[in-house]
Design a protein around this motif. Structure first.
Motif, mmCIF file in Angstrom:
data_model
loop_
_atom_site.group_PDB
_atom_site.id
_atom_site.type_symbol
_atom_site.label_atom_id
_atom_site.label_comp_id
_atom_site.label_asym_id
_atom_site.label_seq_id
_atom_site.Cartn_x
_atom_site.Cartn_y
_atom_site.Cartn_z
ATOM 1 N N ALA A 106 0.816 -1.219 0.000
ATOM 2 C CA ALA A 106 0.000 0.000 0.000
ATOM 3 C C ALA A 106 0.846 1.264 0.000
ATOM 4 N N ALA A 107 1.938 1.269 0.760
ATOM 5 C CA ALA A 107 2.780 2.467 0.838
ATOM 6 C C ALA A 107 3.449 2.741 -0.509
ATOM 7 N N TYR A 108 3.938 1.682 -1.133
ATOM 8 C CA TYR A 108 4.587 1.837 -2.441
ATOM 9 C C TYR A 108 3.596 2.379 -3.471
ATOM 10 N N THR A 109 2.419 1.752 -3.552
ATOM 11 C CA THR A 109 1.403 2.192 -4.503
ATOM 12 C C THR A 109 1.001 3.641 -4.250
ATOM 13 N N SER A 110 0.798 3.982 -2.999
ATOM 14 C CA SER A 110 0.371 5.338 -2.652
ATOM 15 C C SER A 110 1.421 6.373 -3.023
ATOM 16 N N THR A 111 2.665 6.077 -2.721
ATOM 17 C CA THR A 111 3.725 7.058 -3.015
ATOM 18 C C THR A 111 3.945 7.215 -4.516
ATOM 19 N N LYS A 112 3.840 6.124 -5.252
ATOM 20 C CA LYS A 112 4.057 6.231 -6.696
ATOM 21 C C LYS A 112 2.907 6.963 -7.384
ATOM 22 N N HIS A 113 1.674 6.759 -6.912
ATOM 23 C CA HIS A 113 0.565 7.576 -7.405
ATOM 24 C C HIS A 113 0.819 9.056 -7.084
ATOM 25 N N ALA A 114 1.326 9.314 -5.894
ATOM 26 C CA ALA A 114 1.582 10.697 -5.476
ATOM 27 C C ALA A 114 2.675 11.345 -6.312
ATOM 28 N N VAL A 115 3.690 10.580 -6.686
ATOM 29 C CA VAL A 115 4.758 11.121 -7.542
ATOM 30 C C VAL A 115 4.181 11.556 -8.887
ATOM 31 N N VAL A 116 3.234 10.780 -9.403
ATOM 32 C CA VAL A 116 2.585 11.165 -10.671
ATOM 33 C C VAL A 116 1.839 12.483 -10.486
ATOM 34 N N GLY A 117 1.120 12.632 -9.380
ATOM 35 C CA GLY A 117 0.394 13.876 -9.121
ATOM 36 C C GLY A 117 1.327 15.065 -8.951
ATOM 37 N N LEU A 118 2.407 14.867 -8.225
ATOM 38 C CA LEU A 118 3.401 15.931 -8.041
ATOM 39 C C LEU A 118 3.977 16.367 -9.389
ATOM 40 N N THR A 119 4.265 15.390 -10.220
ATOM 41 C CA THR A 119 4.820 15.664 -11.553
ATOM 42 C C THR A 119 3.851 16.490 -12.395
ATOM 43 N N LYS A 120 2.581 16.146 -12.346
ATOM 44 C CA LYS A 120 1.582 16.901 -13.107
ATOM 45 C C LYS A 120 1.500 18.348 -12.615
ATOM 46 N N ASN A 121 1.541 18.529 -11.312
ATOM 47 C CA ASN A 121 1.493 19.882 -10.768
ATOM 48 C C ASN A 121 2.681 20.723 -11.221
ATOM 49 N N ILE A 122 3.858 20.115 -11.156
ATOM 50 C CA ILE A 122 5.060 20.842 -11.573
ATOM 51 C C ILE A 122 4.985 21.195 -13.058
ATOM 52 N N GLY A 123 4.517 20.239 -13.866
ATOM 53 C CA GLY A 123 4.372 20.517 -15.294
ATOM 54 C C GLY A 123 3.467 21.703 -15.547
ATOM 55 N N ALA A 124 2.363 21.779 -14.790
ATOM 56 C CA ALA A 124 1.412 22.884 -14.955
ATOM 57 C C ALA A 124 1.956 24.201 -14.432
ATOM 58 N N GLU A 125 2.692 24.143 -13.344
ATOM 59 C CA GLU A 125 3.184 25.363 -12.694
ATOM 60 C C GLU A 125 4.398 25.980 -13.385
ATOM 61 N N TYR A 126 5.230 25.140 -13.994
ATOM 62 C CA TYR A 126 6.522 25.639 -14.476
ATOM 63 C C TYR A 126 6.670 25.611 -15.999
ATOM 64 N N GLY A 127 5.598 25.241 -16.701
ATOM 65 C CA GLY A 127 5.677 25.179 -18.155
ATOM 66 C C GLY A 127 6.084 26.493 -18.798
ATOM 67 N N GLN A 128 5.612 27.616 -18.241
ATOM 68 C CA GLN A 128 5.939 28.926 -18.808
ATOM 69 C C GLN A 128 7.320 29.412 -18.404
ATOM 70 N N LYS A 129 7.972 28.643 -17.538
ATOM 71 C CA LYS A 129 9.321 29.016 -17.083
ATOM 72 C C LYS A 129 10.402 28.192 -17.768
ATOM 73 N N ASN A 130 10.019 27.513 -18.845
ATOM 74 C CA ASN A 130 10.963 26.709 -19.627
ATOM 75 C C ASN A 130 11.509 25.527 -18.830
ATOM 76 N N ILE A 131 10.702 25.043 -17.875
ATOM 77 C CA ILE A 131 11.077 23.859 -17.102
ATOM 78 C C ILE A 131 10.042 22.777 -17.352
ATOM 79 N N ARG A 132 10.499 21.640 -17.817
ATOM 80 C CA ARG A 132 9.601 20.511 -18.080
ATOM 81 C C ARG A 132 9.775 19.451 -16.992
ATOM 82 N N CYS A 133 8.690 18.754 -16.671
ATOM 83 C CA CYS A 133 8.738 17.691 -15.668
ATOM 84 C C CYS A 133 7.817 16.558 -16.089
ATOM 85 N N ASN A 134 8.365 15.359 -16.201
ATOM 86 C CA ASN A 134 7.589 14.178 -16.567
ATOM 87 C C ASN A 134 7.935 13.021 -15.641
#
Length: 242
Positions: free
Chosen positions: A147-175
């Protein structure tokens, strides 16, 4: 310059080696000096350039200093692959030990957050950069008894999406990358029957290779993926298709 956490073995090692082969100066990070330095030595023996910096990804102050030392070594931070992670306890969710839950969260989620936090800070100073976070196929589907592994890996995907949305205009990509089961030292410790069960979950009827994951990380780190950010990309041998 490219920074790779958890680069002393497995996928992180393969990523560091491939970055170096493509001409990047590589900062190899791991909690094991022996393993990390062996990767640096291998890169140098093949004509590449690399240094080892020890740091525990689960400790914010150490991650902050890691990024600072990386920049001091090579002058800028252009690419970062936040790869350090653990599998954790195997148990039903209700029986999962609290201290083991916290350990997995500290490394797999907090460690990626700390990495992104200080990498983003530096990349803003540079005027751009690329981050690739190592999630898992279990960022999309369950891993029963983990459960901990699954939860953290789902969370990493969410964090990545947030960073992509927040920093796209700053020439920083995150996947994020989502490997299924890959032949690493951790998997090789599983008994023969366990390996056979893991293989059977993949329609391609084999485990992945670290180098196959590294190729996807390299693509997402390069200008070939210049219009891709906030994404989550599987390299799973068909695991999630069935």
């Amino acid at each position: 310059m490219a920074l790779v956490t958890g680069a002393g073995s497995g996928i992180g090692k393969a990523v560091a080696i491939l970055y170096a082969k493509e001409g990047a100066k590589v900062v190899v990070n791991d909690i094991s000096e022996k393993n990390g330095q062996s990767v640096v030595d291998l890169i140098k023996s093949e004509g590449g350039e690399a240094v080892f910096i020890e740091a525990d990804a689960s400790k914010e102050e150490e991650v902050k200093k890691l990024v600072q030392k990386a920049v001091e070594a090579y002058g800028s931070l252009d690419i970062a692959c936040n790869n350090a992670g653990i599998g954790g306890e195997l148990n039903l969710t209700a029986d999962y030990a609290e201290e083991n839950w916290k350990k997995v969260v500290d490394i797999n989620l907090n460690g990626v957050f700390y990495g992104c936090k200080y990498e983003l800070e530096q990349m803003e100073k540079n005027g751009g950069g690329v981050i690739v976070n190592m999630a898992s196929v279990h960022g999309a589907v369950a891993a029963p008894m983990s459960a901990a592994y699954t939860s953290t890996k789902h969370a990493v995907v969410g964090l990545t999406k947030n960073i992509g949305a927040e920093y796209g205009q700053k020439n920083i990509r995150c996947n994020a990358v989502g490997p299924a089961y890959v032949k690493t030292p951790l998997i090789e410790s599983v008994d023969e029957d366990g390996i056979a069960q893991l293989i059977s979950k993949h329609p391609m009827n084999r485990l992945g290779k670290p180098e196959e994951v590294a190729e996807l990380v390299l693509f997402l780190s390069s200008n070939k993926s210049s219009f891709m950010t906030g994404g989550y990309y599987l390299v799973d041998g068909g695991y999630s298709a069935v």
